[in-house]
Write a protein that holds these residues in place. Sequence first.
Motif, PDB file in Angstrom:
ATOM      1  N   GLY A   1      29.291  -0.566  10.424  1.00 32.24           N
ATOM      2  CA  GLY A   1      30.322  -0.467  11.410  1.00 32.24           C
ATOM      3  C   GLY A   1      31.186  -1.402  10.839  1.00 32.24           C
ATOM      4  O   GLY A   1      32.347  -1.936  11.643  1.00 32.24           O
ATOM      5  N   ARG A   2      31.014  -1.832   9.614  1.00 29.85           N
ATOM      6  CA  ARG A   2      31.977  -2.869   8.962  1.00 29.85           C
ATOM      7  C   ARG A   2      32.319  -4.321   9.289  1.00 29.85           C
ATOM      8  O   ARG A   2      32.067  -5.221   8.659  1.00 29.85           O
ATOM      9  N   LYS A   3      32.547  -4.309  10.687  1.00 24.64           N
ATOM     10  CA  LYS A   3      32.616  -5.867  11.173  1.00 24.64           C
ATOM     11  C   LYS A   3      33.645  -6.660  10.553  1.00 24.64           C
ATOM     12  O   LYS A   3      33.440  -7.852  10.251  1.00 24.64           O
ATOM     13  N   ILE A   4      34.732  -6.054  10.054  1.00 26.52           N
ATOM     14  CA  ILE A   4      35.792  -6.890   9.416  1.00 26.52           C
ATOM     15  C   ILE A   4      36.600  -7.542  10.591  1.00 26.52           C
ATOM     16  O   ILE A   4      36.190  -7.169  11.642  1.00 26.52           O
ATOM     17  N   PHE A   5      37.381  -8.477  10.373  1.00 33.83           N
ATOM     18  CA  PHE A   5      38.428  -9.146  11.090  1.00 33.83           C
ATOM     19  C   PHE A   5      39.687  -8.539  11.323  1.00 33.83           C
ATOM     20  O   PHE A   5      40.457  -8.786  10.254  1.00 33.83           O
ATOM     21  N   ALA A   6      39.643  -7.647  11.978  1.00 35.84           N
ATOM     22  CA  ALA A   6      41.069  -6.812  11.921  1.00 35.84           C
ATOM     23  C   ALA A   6      42.261  -7.380  12.252  1.00 35.84           C
ATOM     24  O   ALA A   6      43.275  -7.072  11.704  1.00 35.84           O
ATOM     25  N   ASN A   7      42.505  -8.480  12.953  1.00 34.27           N
ATOM     26  CA  ASN A   7      43.697  -9.338  12.984  1.00 34.27           C
ATOM     27  C   ASN A   7      44.134 -10.312  12.049  1.00 34.27           C
ATOM     28  O   ASN A   7      44.897 -10.842  11.643  1.00 34.27           O
ATOM     29  N   LEU A   8      43.156 -10.244  10.806  1.00 32.35           N
ATOM     30  CA  LEU A   8      43.278 -11.156   9.671  1.00 32.35           C
ATOM     31  C   LEU A   8      43.822 -10.355   8.552  1.00 32.35           C
ATOM     32  O   LEU A   8      43.544  -8.918   8.513  1.00 32.35           O
ATOM     33  N   THR A   9      44.264 -10.751   7.394  1.00 31.19           N
ATOM     34  CA  THR A   9      44.736  -9.952   6.441  1.00 31.19           C
ATOM     35  C   THR A   9      43.412  -9.705   5.555  1.00 31.19           C
ATOM     36  O   THR A   9      42.441 -10.388   5.879  1.00 31.19           O
ATOM     37  N   VAL A  10      43.675  -8.720   4.874  1.00 26.25           N
ATOM     38  CA  VAL A  10      42.512  -8.347   3.777  1.00 26.25           C
ATOM     39  C   VAL A  10      42.250  -9.485   2.863  1.00 26.25           C
ATOM     40  O   VAL A  10      40.953  -9.769   2.687  1.00 26.25           O
ATOM     41  N   ASP A  11      43.091 -10.237   2.518  1.00 28.94           N
ATOM     42  CA  ASP A  11      42.793 -11.299   1.649  1.00 28.94           C
ATOM     43  C   ASP A  11      42.061 -12.501   2.552  1.00 28.94           C
ATOM     44  O   ASP A  11      40.997 -13.102   1.906  1.00 28.94           O
ATOM     45  N   GLU A  12      42.445 -12.654   3.577  1.00 37.85           N
ATOM     46  CA  GLU A  12      41.604 -13.646   4.584  1.00 37.85           C
ATOM     47  C   GLU A  12      40.379 -13.096   4.839  1.00 37.85           C
ATOM     48  O   GLU A  12      39.368 -14.082   4.967  1.00 37.85           O
ATOM     49  N   ASN A  13      40.082 -12.199   4.935  1.00 35.60           N
ATOM     50  CA  ASN A  13      38.667 -11.544   5.097  1.00 35.60           C
ATOM     51  C   ASN A  13      37.941 -11.826   3.735  1.00 35.60           C
ATOM     52  O   ASN A  13      36.689 -12.182   3.937  1.00 35.60           O
ATOM     53  N   LEU A  14      38.356 -11.650   2.599  1.00 34.30           N
ATOM     54  CA  LEU A  14      37.960 -11.665   1.490  1.00 34.30           C
ATOM     55  C   LEU A  14      37.500 -13.466   1.484  1.00 34.30           C
ATOM     56  O   LEU A  14      36.398 -13.889   1.072  1.00 34.30           O
TER      57      LEU A  14
ATOM     58  N   ARG B   1      45.953  -3.893  -0.973  1.00 36.76           N
ATOM     59  CA  ARG B   1      46.333  -4.088   0.388  1.00 36.76           C
ATOM     60  C   ARG B   1      46.023  -5.412   0.763  1.00 36.76           C
ATOM     61  O   ARG B   1      45.743  -5.792   1.917  1.00 36.76           O
ATOM     62  N   LEU B   2      45.814  -6.344  -0.028  1.00 38.97           N
ATOM     63  CA  LEU B   2      45.709  -7.754   0.211  1.00 38.97           C
ATOM     64  C   LEU B   2      46.419  -8.344   1.343  1.00 38.97           C
ATOM     65  O   LEU B   2      45.756  -9.261   2.122  1.00 38.97           O
ATOM     66  N   ASN B   3      47.671  -8.087   1.645  1.00 37.08           N
ATOM     67  CA  ASN B   3      48.619  -8.833   2.438  1.00 37.08           C
ATOM     68  C   ASN B   3      48.892  -7.785   3.834  1.00 37.08           C
ATOM     69  O   ASN B   3      49.284  -8.367   4.707  1.00 37.08           O
ATOM     70  N   GLN B   4      47.842  -7.037   3.749  1.00 36.19           N
ATOM     71  CA  GLN B   4      47.961  -6.107   5.054  1.00 36.19           C
ATOM     72  C   GLN B   4      47.122  -6.597   6.043  1.00 36.19           C
ATOM     73  O   GLN B   4      46.089  -7.207   5.777  1.00 36.19           O
ATOM     74  N   GLN B   5      47.234  -6.246   7.340  1.00 39.06           N
ATOM     75  CA  GLN B   5      46.325  -6.807   8.484  1.00 39.06           C
ATOM     76  C   GLN B   5      45.049  -5.734   8.091  1.00 39.06           C
ATOM     77  O   GLN B   5      45.195  -4.569   8.079  1.00 39.06           O
ATOM     78  N   ALA B   6      43.866  -6.304   8.037  1.00 43.82           N
ATOM     79  CA  ALA B   6      42.637  -5.404   7.874  1.00 43.82           C
ATOM     80  C   ALA B   6      42.487  -4.310   8.841  1.00 43.82           C
ATOM     81  O   ALA B   6      41.816  -3.275   8.686  1.00 43.82           O
ATOM     82  N   GLY B   7      42.987  -4.493  10.080  1.00 47.61           N
ATOM     83  CA  GLY B   7      42.712  -3.364  11.110  1.00 47.61           C
ATOM     84  C   GLY B   7      43.736  -2.278  10.866  1.00 47.61           C
ATOM     85  O   GLY B   7      43.347  -1.031  11.335  1.00 47.61           O
ATOM     86  N   THR B   8      44.556  -2.245  10.044  1.00 41.70           N
ATOM     87  CA  THR B   8      45.543  -1.243   9.518  1.00 41.70           C
ATOM     88  C   THR B   8      44.638  -0.405   8.555  1.00 41.70           C
ATOM     89  O   THR B   8      45.430   0.661   8.069  1.00 41.70           O
ATOM     90  N   LEU B   9      43.577  -0.826   7.962  1.00 40.91           N
ATOM     91  CA  LEU B   9      43.158   0.227   6.775  1.00 40.91           C
ATOM     92  C   LEU B   9      42.507   1.271   7.531  1.00 40.91           C
ATOM     93  O   LEU B   9      41.940   1.352   8.318  1.00 40.91           O
ATOM     94  N   SER B  10      42.308   2.270   6.445  1.00 44.71           N
ATOM     95  CA  SER B  10      41.422   3.493   7.072  1.00 44.71           C
ATOM     96  C   SER B  10      40.101   3.018   7.106  1.00 44.71           C
ATOM     97  O   SER B  10      39.565   2.144   6.438  1.00 44.71           O
ATOM     98  N   GLY B  11      39.029   3.858   7.347  1.00 45.46           N
ATOM     99  CA  GLY B  11      37.837   3.489   7.686  1.00 45.46           C
ATOM    100  C   GLY B  11      37.075   3.321   6.344  1.00 45.46           C
ATOM    101  O   GLY B  11      36.237   2.293   6.118  1.00 45.46           O
ATOM    102  N   GLY B  12      37.628   4.182   5.385  1.00 45.69           N
ATOM    103  CA  GLY B  12      37.094   4.050   3.964  1.00 45.69           C
ATOM    104  C   GLY B  12      37.301   2.698   3.382  1.00 45.69           C
ATOM    105  O   GLY B  12      36.702   2.269   2.672  1.00 45.69           O
ATOM    106  N   GLU B  13      38.589   2.431   3.783  1.00 47.55           N
ATOM    107  CA  GLU B  13      38.956   1.279   3.061  1.00 47.55           C
ATOM    108  C   GLU B  13      38.495  -0.186   3.813  1.00 47.55           C
ATOM    109  O   GLU B  13      38.155  -1.344   3.073  1.00 47.55           O
ATOM    110  N   GLN B  14      38.187  -0.013   4.952  1.00 46.46           N
ATOM    111  CA  GLN B  14      37.446  -1.178   5.553  1.00 46.46           C
ATOM    112  C   GLN B  14      35.946  -0.986   5.238  1.00 46.46           C
ATOM    113  O   GLN B  14      35.356  -2.355   5.072  1.00 46.46           O
TER     114      GLN B  14
END
Length: 237
Positions: free
Chosen positions: A86-99, A129-142
């Motif tokens: 289920g990925r468990k990414i932080f949707a309200n953080l950017t992709v870069d912040e997740n990394l 997509r480093l500066n995008q909010q992670a929650g806006t990514l598609s399922g595959g990108e997440q």
Amino acid sequence: MSLLVVDNLSVFYGAIEALRGVSLHVEQGEVVTLIGANGAGKSTTLRTISGLLPPKTGTIRFDGQTIHNWQPHRIVKSGLVQAPEGRKIFANLTVDENLQLGAFLRTDRTAIRADRDRALELFPRVRERLNQQAGTLSGGEQQMLAIARALVARPKLLMLDEPSLGLAPQLVRTIFQVIREINLAGTTILLVEQNANMALQVAHRAYVIEVGRIRMEGPAAELAASDEVRKAYLGAH
């Protein structure tokens, strides 16, 4: 010496026995897959190895140390890292912040940067997509982000829980190609996957779990050729 040894693991959810004497091992450099139906105990096995569930009986040894009574963050720091179902990414953080959170327990800045660059080479879409909010990514990108984040933790053993779940076939192929590349670059992998066909193609060895017990084990190619496995998990009649 095996990198990971799970011996006679029993786990309960309340009064229900979810794992019944599960034993498995993963050697340095291998891809090992754990396949089975929904509810068979695959994710429970990984969650117990990660320190998120306490075992009732049994031992877990990783890289020569007994870890089944360790806290999850200590297990991650030792090099045993999970990309969860289920990925468990932080949707309200950017992709870069997740990394960056993947490297939370590390202090070796130069090596962190190198590992981040390597993860982004494997997943060009994540880099875009480093500066995008992670929650806006598609399922595959997440899913790609979840694996990239785990790689930034520099795992000695990477545990992947259902990485292809809910993805389009083209993306499934991409994810499995990257799993191969991660392994060829030197990371040992324990893969839990409902897509048994793809999992057996990428793995060196496999275990079949049914109702909390290991039913079969062996080289992945042998299990893929077994009538029993083909009927139960590969859609053969």
